[in-house]
Every structure is written in C-alpha cells, then in structure tokens.
Design an enzyme around this catalytic site. Structure first.
Site, PDB file in Angstrom:
ATOM      1  N   GLY A   1       0.858  -1.184   0.000  1.00 55.65           N
ATOM      2  CA  GLY A   1       0.000   0.000   0.000  1.00 55.65           C
ATOM      3  C   GLY A   1       0.887   1.224   0.000  1.00 55.65           C
TER       4      GLY A   1
ATOM      5  N   CYS B   1       5.220  -6.108   1.851  1.00 57.17           N
ATOM      6  CA  CYS B   1       5.573  -4.688   1.890  1.00 57.17           C
ATOM      7  C   CYS B   1       4.751  -3.951   2.960  1.00 57.17           C
ATOM      8  CB  CYS B   1       5.413  -4.073   0.501  1.00 57.17           C
ATOM      9  SG  CYS B   1       6.315  -2.525   0.350  1.00 57.17           S
ATOM     10  N   TYR B   2       3.805  -3.095   2.585  1.00 53.42           N
ATOM     11  CA  TYR B   2       2.986  -2.443   3.616  1.00 53.42           C
ATOM     12  C   TYR B   2       2.300  -3.500   4.484  1.00 53.42           C
ATOM     13  CZ  TYR B   2      -0.327   0.625   5.957  1.00 53.42           C
ATOM     14  OH  TYR B   2      -1.042   1.296   6.913  1.00 53.42           O
TER      15      TYR B   2
ATOM     16  N   HIS C   1       8.316  -7.748  -3.134  1.00 51.47           N
ATOM     17  CA  HIS C   1       7.053  -8.166  -3.744  1.00 51.47           C
ATOM     18  C   HIS C   1       7.205  -9.511  -4.470  1.00 51.47           C
ATOM     19  CE1 HIS C   1       4.680  -4.493  -3.141  1.00 51.47           C
ATOM     20  NE2 HIS C   1       5.863  -3.910  -3.115  1.00 51.47           N
TER      21      HIS C   1
ATOM     22  N   GLU D   1       4.983 -11.233  -5.800  1.00 49.31           N
ATOM     23  CA  GLU D   1       3.977 -11.398  -6.853  1.00 49.31           C
ATOM     24  C   GLU D   1       4.420 -10.867  -8.217  1.00 49.31           C
ATOM     25  OE1 GLU D   1       3.989  -9.287  -4.406  1.00 49.31           O
ATOM     26  OE2 GLU D   1       2.944  -7.424  -4.804  1.00 49.31           O
TER      27      GLU D   1
ATOM     28  N   ASP E   1     -16.138 -11.998 -23.112  1.00 55.52           N
ATOM     29  CA  ASP E   1     -16.969 -12.304 -21.944  1.00 55.52           C
ATOM     30  C   ASP E   1     -18.356 -12.814 -22.335  1.00 55.52           C
ATOM     31  OD1 ASP E   1     -14.792 -11.347 -20.647  1.00 55.52           O
ATOM     32  OD2 ASP E   1     -15.663  -9.391 -20.177  1.00 55.52           O
TER      33      ASP E   1
ATOM     34  N   LYS F   1      -9.966 -11.966 -16.391  1.00 56.73           N
ATOM     35  CA  LYS F   1     -10.037 -12.066 -17.857  1.00 56.73           C
ATOM     36  C   LYS F   1      -9.301 -13.306 -18.394  1.00 56.73           C
ATOM     37  CE  LYS F   1     -11.451  -9.578 -21.394  1.00 56.73           C
ATOM     38  NZ  LYS F   1     -12.792  -8.969 -21.407  1.00 56.73           N
TER      39      LYS F   1
END
Ligand code: XMP
Length: 514
Positions: free
Chosen positions: A56, A83-84, A173, A175, A231, A370
């Site tokens: 964040g 992190c945050y 991070h 990710e 979609d 998606k």
C-alpha cells in the site's frame, strides 16, 4: 463455489492487489480480494485457509493510514504480509517500523537478496536471487516470536517469520515477475504453510457453474446480449452447455463491426445448441448517426439505439426469467477510488439496464479474471477467434471514424483495418500487442499516385501494450511491419493516400481516438 478452499487477499490500497490474487489462482487456489475495512466477522465467515496482506502507498505510523484489528491475528489462519502488509503485521503485533531518512534503507527496484532455507517460504529454493523492492519505510524491531528469514545489503529484515503462529512477511514483492522465484515463494506459503491442495481448475469450475446454472434456472427462459466479445461469448458457451435452447442470444449487429465480423460471430455460434438471433441494424444506426460528429454524442446515440433494438427483440421473445450479464471479477472487487472524471461514456453490451422484464440476473463469470475467462472458453471448446479476440469498444468503428460517419468511410476503414490486423498477425505480434486498429481521420491531404494528384484521407494506425487498459504505451512495431501495412493499405484501399502511426501513450492520449 463455497466448497473450494479459499485464500483472502486483504487490500491495503497497493498497486499489485489484483496481481496477487491472480498469482494465487495460478497456483490453482481460489482467492478473493477484500478491503482492509472488512469486518472481522465477515472474514471469519469466509473460512479462509490463508490471508495475504497487500502492499500500500501509506506509512503505518500515520493516523490516516489503513490499519487492521489485532483480532485478525487471532483467527488461527496463516498470514503473509507483503511490503505495507509486512509493516502492518509488525506494527500491529508490537514491533516497530521506521520512516526513511537520509541514511535510509529505502530500496527501489531489483535487489539481491539472501534467503534462509530453513524458512518455509524459501525451503528448497536458491539461497540468493533478485527480488523487487519498492519501499521507503522499513522494519526496525521485530515483534515477539519473529525472526529474520532473508536480508539484502540494506535491509536486514527483507523477510521475517513466526513459524509457530504461521505468520510470514516480505519487504519485497513476490507477486511481480521481476522477483525471481517469487511465484514459488507464494506457492510455498499456499501449499506448505496453509496446507492448500489446489482445487481451483477450469474444468472443475465449468462443471460446478453448469450445475449451479441448471439448479437456478430450472426450466425458465434466459436472455443474453451477445456482442461477440470474449466475456459474452464465454457466457453464451457456458449457458448453452447448461441449458441449451432455454437460452436465447441476441446479437445486435450495429453495422460498425470490423470487416466480416458479424458473419464470423454468427458462424462461431452456428453449431452451439442455443437460439441465436442476429439483428442486422446497420442501416438504422447509420441513419441515427447521420450528420453527427461529436464523439460523446455518437457514443450516447449508439448506446440508446442499441437498447431500443434489444428491447424490441426481447419483447418478441416474451417474458424471460433471467438476464445474463458478463460481469467479471475485476468489476466486482470493491474499489477505494472516489468519483473519477468522465473521460468517455462507455457503452457496454454486457451492462444492459432494467427495461427488460425479467426476474433475476445471472452472472456466470463474476468470480473470474479475464485470463481465466479465456481459459474457460478454451475448456468449453469456443472458437480461438473469440477466445483471443482483442477488446473492441461497444460503439465499434463509429468511434474510429473521426467526424461524420458515412457508408463510404465505414467501408474504407473496414478494409484498411483488416490489412493492418493481417500484417500484425503475419509478423506474429498479435498476442504481444494488446490492442491494434486503424482510425480514419477526417483530414485530407495531397498526394501523388501514378502521375496524378490525389486529395484523400489520412489513416492512423494505433497499437498499444497495456496490462489493464487504464494506462498504455504505444507498441514498438518494427518499421518493416508498419511499412508493409502502409504500402498495402495505400495500394489496396481507395481514398487513402497517407498513413501515420500514433506514438502517444495513455495518458496523455486515450487508446481510442474518440
Ligand atoms: P480508452 O480509449 O478510454 O479505452 O483509453 C480503454 C479501453 O476501453 C475500450 N473502450 C470501450 N469498451 N465500451 C467498451 O466495452 C466502450 O464504449 C468503450 N470505449 C472504449 C477501448 O477499446 C480500450 O480497450
């Protein structure tokens, strides 16, 4: 879907929140993103097998920053703070986090990091590799029960752990792709610490969704507005498998589709067990837009007319019980954003309003990202053309013809756009460039062809790379590809004597020209 093991990503306003959720799902574990403001009872009621606190932009010691109740650490659920998320864990459990100063331990970007292999997150991984850091503040003093599990040159607490309580935190991070082994570290948290089995697969999802749709619909009638976009096409395929001819798809062809696109969509669904209605409303839309050149006006008129046509078709079908919406997960996630300025009024055929007389809405894709929608499309056997279709705006080519729309301009743009797409595909760039298309400007300029003077249209080519379509960069297409497209367009399409390539990013430009 409640029988799936579930991980909750607790969102503190970082930029990678959705990315974390996707990484978890790539490990075949279902996961949802919830705001840090979510009451603890709700979190408990979700029965998560693990929690991940995101990064964040704030500093934990500011009163205005997102904080979290200590109770979350008393649920007996493993927690990974990033992190945050790491700072908030340390701060809440009694450690200290320090603000950056001039001798600060702030780190940004690629950083070498050493890992302690005895920590469950790093067990079996290489003991040194590159991680992605992005922080001003740093952990100064660990809470009781914690110990260091990784360090970098500047940061003694690049990762920390309290294995007893199953609390883990990383300053970096895991990710993002730039963190080597980051995906594996998340996997270790999910499988080794949280004890996940990995029960989130697309074939499993498809079957559960089909069963749920059948149970819900019974022998009712279902209506779906099919645009030919990914979609609505995947929703159509799923419902077709679930309820066959109880489903009616209405495909409103407003005439602003790309070359042959209306026919392609119709063909793609020819073999599916659904009632498929194609409404060729091209003339009607052209008439409505006659003399209109202001972009917002075009968008509004098309949106309204679309609804009129759909409404007329729905009336013919009679009373329907359910309306299908192609809502996907990013539309569902709570967003902290305030009122954003209206840049363009989006017209989305998935979002039909409340004028049709129906009992309930079905949103069969509301849990999917998606890329998962695409995977589901493949799983269901949908045509590649539809699964990998690049985004196409609801108002179609009408907002890619600058100024007044005429039948002639539409034909010119369709032909030129097809050539550009063919050349991008021939160069093997079609999956790397996220969106690419031609725009017919309303500018004419002088050229020379043969020995004669021409005074014809200027065509613009636009191609962008982007991950979320909120920001975008222009694609660095090789000159040879641009040249080939340009030569073919000027030679094969009448009334174009000049081709330009748009080299603006978004912002300051937008992806579409109108
Ligand atoms: P802009 O031009 O705002 O476009 O940078 C961002 C993305 O949105 C698509 N777009 C639309 N999609 N209905 C849609 O469903 C619309 O009215 C619409 N207008 C733009 C655009 O193609 C790009 O992918």
């Amino acid at each position: 879907m409640s029988e799936h093991e579930k991980v909750l990503v607790i969102d503190f306003g970082g930029q990678y929140n959705q990315l974390i959720a996707r990484r978890v799902r790539e490990h075949n574990i279902y996961c949802e993103v919830l705001s840090y403001k979510t009451p603890i009872e709700k979190i408990k009621a979700e029965h998560p097998v693990g929690l991940i606190f995101t990064g964040g932009p704030a500093s934990v010691y500011l009163e205005s920053s997102p904080h979290i109740s200590k109770e979350i650490f008393e649920l007996g659920v493993p927690v990974l703070g990033i992190c945050y998320g790491a700072h908030i864990m340390v701060y809440t459990l009694g450690g200290t986090v320090t603000e950056a100063d001039e001798n600060s331990q702030a780190e940004f970007g690629r950083t070498e990091c050493d890992f302690d292999g005895s920590c469950a997150l790093f067990n079996g991984l290489r003991s040194r590799s590159v991680v992605w850091m992005s922080h001003n503040d740093h952990i100064e003093k660990l809470p009781e029960g914690f110990r260091a599990a990784a360090h970098s040159a500047k940061c003694p607490y690049a990762a920390i752990e309290d294995p007893e309580r199953k609390f883990y935190a990383t300053q970096f991070h895991p990710e993002v792709n730039h963190t080597e082994q980051g995906f594996d570290m998340l996997g270790k948290f999910l499988y080794d610490v949280c004890g996940c089995k990995g029960d989130w697969t697309m074939s499993g999802y498809a079957q559960t969704a089909i069963d749920e749709i059948r149970a819900k619909v019974g022998n009712g009638k279902v209506l779906l507005a099919l645009s030919g976009g990914v979609d609505s096409s995947v929703a159509c395929a799923l419902l077709s498998k679930a309820i066959g001819r109880q489903l009616t798809c209405v495909f409103v062809d407003h005439g602003f589709m790309r070359k042959n696109e209306g026919d392609e969509v119709e063909k793609a669904f020819a073999d599916w067990d659904v009632n498929f209605i194609r409404v060729n409303a091209g003339e009607r839309f052209l008439a409505k837009l006659e003399g209109i050149s202001e972009p917002e006006r075009k968008r509004k008129l098309i949106g309204e007319e679309f609804i009129r046509v759909f409404e007329e078709e729905a009336k013919k079908i009679g009373k329907v019980d359910f309306l299908v919406q192609g809502t996907i997960y990013p539309d569902v996630i709570e967003s902290g954003a305030g009122d954003a300025a209206v840049i363009k009024s989006h017209h989305n055929v998935g979002g039909l309003p409340d004028y049709v007389d129906f009992k309930e809405i079905i949103e069969p894709l509301r849990l999917l990202f998606k890329d998962e929608v695409r995977k589901l499309g493949i799983e269901l056997g949908l045509a590649d053309y539809l699964v990998w279709r690049q985004p196409f705006p609801g108002p179609g080519l009408a907002i890619r013809i600058i100024g007044e729309i005429t039948r002639e301009k539409l034909a010119i743009l369709q032909d030129a756009d097809l050539i550009f797409r063919e050349e991008i595909a021939a160069a093997g760039l079609d999956r790397d460039i996220n969106q690419y298309f031609a725009v017919l400007t309303d500018m004419r300029s002088v050229g020379v062809m043969g020995d004669g003077r021409t005074y014809d249209y200027t065509l613009a080519l636009r191609a962008v790379t982007t991950s979320d379509f909120m920001t975008a960069d222009f694609a660095r297409i090789p000159y040879e590809v641009l040249e080939k497209a340009s030569v073919r367009i000027v030679n094969e399409v009448g009334h174009i004597n000049r081709v330009c390539y748009d080299v603006t990013s978004k912002p300051p430009a937008t992806i579409e020209w109108e």
